[in-house]
Design a protein around this motif. Sequence first.
Motif, mmCIF file in Angstrom:
data_model
loop_
_atom_site.group_PDB
_atom_site.id
_atom_site.type_symbol
_atom_site.label_atom_id
_atom_site.label_comp_id
_atom_site.label_asym_id
_atom_site.label_seq_id
_atom_site.Cartn_x
_atom_site.Cartn_y
_atom_site.Cartn_z
ATOM 1 N N GLU A 177 1.448 38.732 -1.493
ATOM 2 C CA GLU A 177 2.165 39.125 -2.838
ATOM 3 C C GLU A 177 3.481 39.447 -2.372
ATOM 4 N N LEU A 178 4.467 39.009 -3.293
ATOM 5 C CA LEU A 178 5.889 39.046 -2.842
ATOM 6 C C LEU A 178 6.459 40.296 -3.291
ATOM 7 N N SER A 179 6.626 40.451 -4.856
ATOM 8 C CA SER A 179 7.078 41.460 -5.517
ATOM 9 C C SER A 179 6.463 42.935 -5.387
ATOM 10 N N THR A 180 7.185 44.017 -5.139
ATOM 11 C CA THR A 180 6.100 45.195 -5.392
ATOM 12 C C THR A 180 5.924 45.828 -6.639
ATOM 13 N N THR A 181 6.491 45.155 -7.630
ATOM 14 C CA THR A 181 6.469 45.562 -8.943
ATOM 15 C C THR A 181 6.431 44.431 -10.014
ATOM 16 N N GLN A 182 5.744 44.594 -11.054
ATOM 17 C CA GLN A 182 5.777 43.550 -12.082
ATOM 18 C C GLN A 182 6.970 43.713 -13.091
ATOM 19 N N PHE A 183 7.450 42.716 -13.562
ATOM 20 C CA PHE A 183 8.574 42.941 -14.462
ATOM 21 C C PHE A 183 8.118 42.250 -15.928
ATOM 22 N N GLY A 184 8.373 42.970 -16.915
ATOM 23 C CA GLY A 184 7.937 42.930 -18.433
ATOM 24 C C GLY A 184 9.136 42.193 -19.093
ATOM 25 N N LEU A 185 9.933 41.110 -18.693
ATOM 26 C CA LEU A 185 10.975 40.637 -19.492
ATOM 27 C C LEU A 185 10.480 39.433 -20.340
ATOM 28 N N GLY A 186 11.344 39.288 -21.562
ATOM 29 C CA GLY A 186 11.037 38.350 -22.592
ATOM 30 C C GLY A 186 12.265 37.547 -22.892
ATOM 31 N N GLU A 187 12.059 36.858 -23.827
ATOM 32 C CA GLU A 187 13.025 35.862 -24.480
ATOM 33 C C GLU A 187 14.294 36.707 -24.932
ATOM 34 N N GLN A 188 14.001 37.630 -25.643
ATOM 35 C CA GLN A 188 14.841 38.483 -26.327
ATOM 36 C C GLN A 188 15.554 39.273 -25.415
ATOM 37 N N ASP A 189 15.415 39.318 -24.344
ATOM 38 C CA ASP A 189 16.186 40.451 -23.213
ATOM 39 C C ASP A 189 17.684 40.079 -23.304
ATOM 40 N N HIS A 190 18.542 40.887 -23.935
ATOM 41 C CA HIS A 190 19.915 40.658 -24.161
ATOM 42 C C HIS A 190 20.736 40.962 -22.998
ATOM 43 N N HIS A 191 19.984 41.427 -21.900
ATOM 44 C CA HIS A 191 21.074 41.667 -20.660
ATOM 45 C C HIS A 191 20.730 40.880 -19.582
ATOM 46 N N LEU A 192 19.834 39.929 -19.496
ATOM 47 C CA LEU A 192 19.485 39.275 -18.417
ATOM 48 C C LEU A 192 20.596 38.140 -17.793
ATOM 49 N N GLY A 193 21.519 37.671 -19.002
ATOM 50 C CA GLY A 193 22.443 36.722 -18.964
ATOM 51 C C GLY A 193 23.341 37.431 -17.907
ATOM 52 N N ALA A 194 23.856 38.450 -18.430
ATOM 53 C CA ALA A 194 24.869 39.311 -17.508
ATOM 54 C C ALA A 194 24.388 39.567 -16.082
ATOM 55 N N MET A 221 30.104 45.093 -19.076
ATOM 56 C CA MET A 221 29.060 46.325 -19.146
ATOM 57 C C MET A 221 29.566 47.548 -18.848
ATOM 58 N N SER A 222 29.257 48.515 -19.211
ATOM 59 C CA SER A 222 29.477 50.045 -18.912
ATOM 60 C C SER A 222 28.850 50.098 -17.744
ATOM 61 N N LYS A 223 29.433 51.309 -16.810
ATOM 62 C CA LYS A 223 28.880 51.571 -15.508
ATOM 63 C C LYS A 223 27.173 51.877 -15.637
ATOM 64 N N SER A 224 26.901 52.982 -16.605
ATOM 65 C CA SER A 224 25.959 53.179 -16.825
ATOM 66 C C SER A 224 24.925 52.287 -17.408
ATOM 67 N N THR A 225 25.063 51.416 -18.415
ATOM 68 C CA THR A 225 24.214 50.315 -18.456
ATOM 69 C C THR A 225 23.965 49.219 -17.529
ATOM 70 N N PHE A 226 25.139 48.922 -16.817
ATOM 71 C CA PHE A 226 25.015 47.923 -15.727
ATOM 72 C C PHE A 226 24.096 48.343 -14.771
ATOM 73 N N CYS A 227 24.048 49.592 -14.220
ATOM 74 C CA CYS A 227 23.267 50.284 -13.169
ATOM 75 C C CYS A 227 21.869 50.235 -13.702
ATOM 76 N N ARG A 228 21.680 50.621 -14.855
ATOM 77 C CA ARG A 228 20.211 50.814 -15.335
ATOM 78 C C ARG A 228 19.435 49.290 -15.525
ATOM 79 N N GLN A 229 20.406 48.506 -16.132
ATOM 80 C CA GLN A 229 19.883 47.014 -16.253
ATOM 81 C C GLN A 229 19.685 46.194 -14.904
ATOM 82 N N PHE A 230 20.617 46.544 -13.965
ATOM 83 C CA PHE A 230 20.347 45.709 -12.817
ATOM 84 C C PHE A 230 19.241 46.218 -12.017
ATOM 85 N N LYS A 231 18.911 47.476 -11.965
ATOM 86 C CA LYS A 231 17.442 47.731 -11.423
ATOM 87 C C LYS A 231 16.425 47.505 -12.132
#
Length: 300
Positions: A177-194, A221-231
């Motif tokens: 197993e590679l990733s330690t966590t699962q990711f629940g992303l979807g087509e409508q994720d508005h932040h993934l492009g950034a 992006m704002s600092k708070s939004t970027f940090c939250r979405q990057f993680k």
Amino acid sequence: MAIAYEKVPFDHGQSFRLLRWSDNVRDVQMCLPGGKVQPLVGAGEQWHFHPEVELTLVTHGRGRRFVGDHLAAFDAPDLVLIGSNLPHCWSELQDSSGYAVQFSIDSQQPLWQLHELSSLNHLLERAQRGLRLSGPMVDQIADSMQAMPQASMVQRLARFVDILASLAAAPPGSFEELSTTQFGLGEQDHHLGAISQAVQAILKHLHEPIGLDDLLAITHMSKSTFCRQFKRHTGRSFATFIKEVRINHAQRLLADTDRPITQIAMACGYHNLSHFNRQFREQCCATPREYRRSIGSDRQ
């Protein structure tokens, strides 16, 4: 904008599609029955995801693998099973070759309505974290994938079923197993492009300083939004991500070159040798010199 959500087109009734490349994962061919090919622009170097499951085989070359919050250097042969909507990309994969099989496990697909394939359900659940495959199964699957481009439509399907059978029959110890966590992303994720743009900027500028303000300017992006979405999208803070990518690159340079440690530190964006040594020890539990010696080299 960098590619984020990749739409994988399937012909009506098609169970899977086969891709191959012979130099880099930007210039890709979709392999059609009977040896025909269709050129495509590949998304492999971009931080992206898609609903389809993907089995990727690197037959030649080396690079860095990003799957969820996993990051590691690798050498061919390398076989990885990537689950649905799990973000991933490959870096520094030049002068390489390989294949990828992408397939939908949607219940509307006739193939996945077969009861016999239910034995794969647990494995596909584990693939949501990404699985690196090892052992004799790798050669079996590689043989099937490499035979598919010249095969007829029915022969391709038979090879695909052979691959699924090999996955189902593989011992549990064949999968890492590679990733330690699962990711629940979807087509409508508005932040993934950034976030994809930010990841590409970090990979492109490993040798020079890049900070939060630079990434905010790139992503708008704002600092708070970027940090939250990057993680949320990478499983780690941007500072940790930068450190891990740079130290991982340093490990490769220590193993593959005779360059002095000071030069390697500079090539990885560190202009303070003490800071480089400290971060390297934190991640690798050894100093750069100790690491180089541990892999059988006396280079200084």
